[in-house]
Design a protein around this motif. Sequence first.
Motif, PDB file in Angstrom:
ATOM      1  N   CYS A   1      88.608 -30.384  87.901  1.00 46.45           N
ATOM      2  CA  CYS A   1      88.975 -28.787  86.983  1.00 46.45           C
ATOM      3  C   CYS A   1      87.949 -27.709  87.853  1.00 46.45           C
ATOM      4  CB  CYS A   1      88.215 -29.204  86.126  1.00 46.45           C
ATOM      5  SG  CYS A   1      88.945 -30.162  84.384  1.00 46.45           S
ATOM      6  N   LEU A   2      88.376 -27.626  89.451  1.00 47.24           N
ATOM      7  CA  LEU A   2      88.193 -26.796  89.582  1.00 47.24           C
ATOM      8  C   LEU A   2      89.187 -25.674  89.849  1.00 47.24           C
ATOM      9  CD1 LEU A   2      86.268 -25.705  91.858  1.00 47.24           C
ATOM     10  CD2 LEU A   2      87.249 -26.906  93.987  1.00 47.24           C
ATOM     11  N   LEU A   3      90.030 -25.883  89.639  1.00 43.26           N
ATOM     12  CA  LEU A   3      91.099 -24.847  90.089  1.00 43.26           C
ATOM     13  C   LEU A   3      90.861 -24.197  88.880  1.00 43.26           C
ATOM     14  CD1 LEU A   3      94.437 -26.655  90.936  1.00 43.26           C
ATOM     15  CD2 LEU A   3      92.881 -25.430  92.216  1.00 43.26           C
TER      16      LEU A   3
ATOM     17  N   ILE B   1      88.708 -15.576  90.400  1.00 41.34           N
ATOM     18  CA  ILE B   1      88.231 -15.348  91.524  1.00 41.34           C
ATOM     19  C   ILE B   1      89.066 -14.254  92.776  1.00 41.34           C
ATOM     20  CG2 ILE B   1      85.738 -15.594  93.626  1.00 41.34           C
ATOM     21  CD1 ILE B   1      85.338 -17.911  91.430  1.00 41.34           C
ATOM     22  N   LYS B   2      88.245 -13.159  92.723  1.00 43.83           N
ATOM     23  CA  LYS B   2      88.774 -12.209  94.451  1.00 43.83           C
ATOM     24  C   LYS B   2      88.699 -12.798  95.493  1.00 43.83           C
ATOM     25  CE  LYS B   2      90.053  -9.242  91.015  1.00 43.83           C
ATOM     26  NZ  LYS B   2      90.424  -7.595  90.183  1.00 43.83           N
ATOM     27  N   PHE B   3      89.245 -13.979  95.602  1.00 44.06           N
ATOM     28  CA  PHE B   3      88.390 -14.261  97.281  1.00 44.06           C
ATOM     29  C   PHE B   3      89.477 -14.447  98.348  1.00 44.06           C
ATOM     30  CE2 PHE B   3      89.564 -18.150  95.643  1.00 44.06           C
ATOM     31  CZ  PHE B   3      90.053 -19.388  96.247  1.00 44.06           C
ATOM     32  N   VAL B   4      91.077 -14.125  97.516  1.00 46.08           N
ATOM     33  CA  VAL B   4      92.207 -14.574  98.109  1.00 46.08           C
ATOM     34  C   VAL B   4      93.123 -13.626  99.038  1.00 46.08           C
ATOM     35  CG1 VAL B   4      94.770 -15.658  98.282  1.00 46.08           C
ATOM     36  CG2 VAL B   4      92.862 -16.067  96.141  1.00 46.08           C
ATOM     37  N   THR B   5      93.109 -13.595 100.370  1.00 36.95           N
ATOM     38  CA  THR B   5      93.749 -12.296 101.191  1.00 36.95           C
ATOM     39  C   THR B   5      95.308 -11.893 101.233  1.00 36.95           C
ATOM     40  OG1 THR B   5      92.557 -13.143 103.208  1.00 36.95           O
ATOM     41  CG2 THR B   5      94.158 -11.691 103.506  1.00 36.95           C
TER      42      THR B   5
ATOM     43  N   ILE C   1      99.301 -27.296  90.112  1.00 40.66           N
ATOM     44  CA  ILE C   1      98.586 -27.014  91.175  1.00 40.66           C
ATOM     45  C   ILE C   1      98.908 -25.538  90.419  1.00 40.66           C
ATOM     46  CG2 ILE C   1      97.355 -25.890  92.954  1.00 40.66           C
ATOM     47  CD1 ILE C   1      97.883 -28.415  94.175  1.00 40.66           C
ATOM     48  N   LEU C   2      99.871 -24.637  90.542  1.00 37.08           N
ATOM     49  CA  LEU C   2     100.366 -23.575  90.192  1.00 37.08           C
ATOM     50  C   LEU C   2      99.642 -22.643  89.155  1.00 37.08           C
ATOM     51  CD1 LEU C   2     103.354 -22.614  92.802  1.00 37.08           C
ATOM     52  CD2 LEU C   2     101.930 -21.739  92.743  1.00 37.08           C
ATOM     53  N   ALA C   3     100.226 -24.402  87.985  1.00 31.40           N
ATOM     54  CA  ALA C   3     100.454 -23.604  86.894  1.00 31.40           C
ATOM     55  C   ALA C   3      98.346 -23.552  86.281  1.00 31.40           C
ATOM     56  CB  ALA C   3     100.980 -24.629  85.562  1.00 31.40           C
ATOM     57  N   HIS C   4      98.094 -24.278  87.021  1.00 32.59           N
ATOM     58  CA  HIS C   4      96.687 -24.486  86.749  1.00 32.59           C
ATOM     59  C   HIS C   4      96.113 -23.148  87.300  1.00 32.59           C
ATOM     60  CE1 HIS C   4      95.444 -28.573  84.788  1.00 32.59           C
ATOM     61  NE2 HIS C   4      96.371 -29.037  84.881  1.00 32.59           N
TER      62      HIS C   4
ATOM     63  N   PHE D   1      93.952 -16.164  92.552  1.00 27.54           N
ATOM     64  CA  PHE D   1      94.392 -16.701  92.042  1.00 27.54           C
ATOM     65  C   PHE D   1      95.977 -16.496  90.761  1.00 27.54           C
ATOM     66  CE2 PHE D   1      93.575 -19.518  95.319  1.00 27.54           C
ATOM     67  CZ  PHE D   1      94.861 -19.800  96.076  1.00 27.54           C
ATOM     68  N   LYS D   2      94.471 -16.049  89.805  1.00 27.51           N
ATOM     69  CA  LYS D   2      95.295 -15.807  88.717  1.00 27.51           C
ATOM     70  C   LYS D   2      95.529 -14.203  88.159  1.00 27.51           C
ATOM     71  CE  LYS D   2      93.573 -15.421  83.760  1.00 27.51           C
ATOM     72  NZ  LYS D   2      92.961 -15.567  82.726  1.00 27.51           N
ATOM     73  N   GLY D   3      97.677 -14.608  87.778  1.00 26.70           N
ATOM     74  CA  GLY D   3      97.832 -13.121  87.533  1.00 26.70           C
ATOM     75  C   GLY D   3      98.691 -12.105  88.784  1.00 26.70           C
ATOM     76  N   SER D   4      98.241 -13.289  89.934  1.00 25.27           N
ATOM     77  CA  SER D   4      99.595 -13.383  91.523  1.00 25.27           C
ATOM     78  C   SER D   4     100.433 -13.420  91.418  1.00 25.27           C
ATOM     79  CB  SER D   4      98.648 -13.538  92.744  1.00 25.27           C
ATOM     80  OG  SER D   4      98.311 -14.957  92.038  1.00 25.27           O
ATOM     81  N   VAL D   5     101.552 -13.057  92.490  1.00 27.57           N
ATOM     82  CA  VAL D   5     102.671 -13.392  92.066  1.00 27.57           C
ATOM     83  C   VAL D   5     103.068 -13.663  93.472  1.00 27.57           C
ATOM     84  CG1 VAL D   5     105.473 -12.359  91.904  1.00 27.57           C
ATOM     85  CG2 VAL D   5     103.846 -11.550  90.626  1.00 27.57           C
ATOM     86  N   LEU D   6     103.992 -15.001  93.526  1.00 26.90           N
ATOM     87  CA  LEU D   6     104.362 -15.265  94.369  1.00 26.90           C
ATOM     88  C   LEU D   6     105.360 -14.235  95.242  1.00 26.90           C
ATOM     89  CD1 LEU D   6     106.517 -18.847  93.629  1.00 26.90           C
ATOM     90  CD2 LEU D   6     103.619 -18.319  94.771  1.00 26.90           C
TER      91      LEU D   6
END
Length: 226
Positions: free
Chosen positions: A62-64, A70-74, A150-153, A103-108
Amino acid sequence: ALPICDFLKSIGLIHKVSCDHFKTFVSDVAREGARMRTETTDRKSKVLIKHLFCRENLIQECLLEDIRGIKFVTPKTVDPGLRNICRQFGENGDRVQQSYISFKGSVLEKHEKLVWTTAALLPKWANPRNYHYQIPSSGWRSTSDYCNAILAHLQVVVEPTIDLVTFHCQNVCFQQEKENEREDLSCNHISTRVSVMVQVYRFLQAKALSNSVTNERLRDIPCVLV
């Protein structure tokens, strides 16, 4: 000789990153990046994400869910040709570097031409589909299923929504309308505009023709190629 993990444990150092440790680390990077994004914080972001996708029992622990907001992704920065057409989502004025994203709300990243003005873009290296996994023995038919879970979580937007593309179309078209009288547009600039609008139109024709709200929004937009 002791294995490295046993050695670290014997001298009292962290030899295994727990969920709590990881959440602390990503929160620290988010805070550092909010103050000033640097090459060091960028490297930390990449190291953390690589570790995340290599963890055992990733979905079960349940870490995902805990770190997805959290905004830690470049973020992925689109190429100058697209940014010359319209400012990228998250940019302020002449600022070149975007802040970190979640990750949440970002688009590929592969959908960048459809949404670069309306959504944060998740770079390829932050996409779990680009990692090699030892799939758990039960519950997953394939690596693809596991990565999709993973992407869904993480609540990553795998396929752009109609709203994201519609508002992106508005942004691009209104900006293009301002430039239509210019005579100094390069061939590359015009070619890029055409490429973008073809992809946008193709998406809207396939997904939005039956959506009355979308049709209403697009009715008065100067949707022209050049």
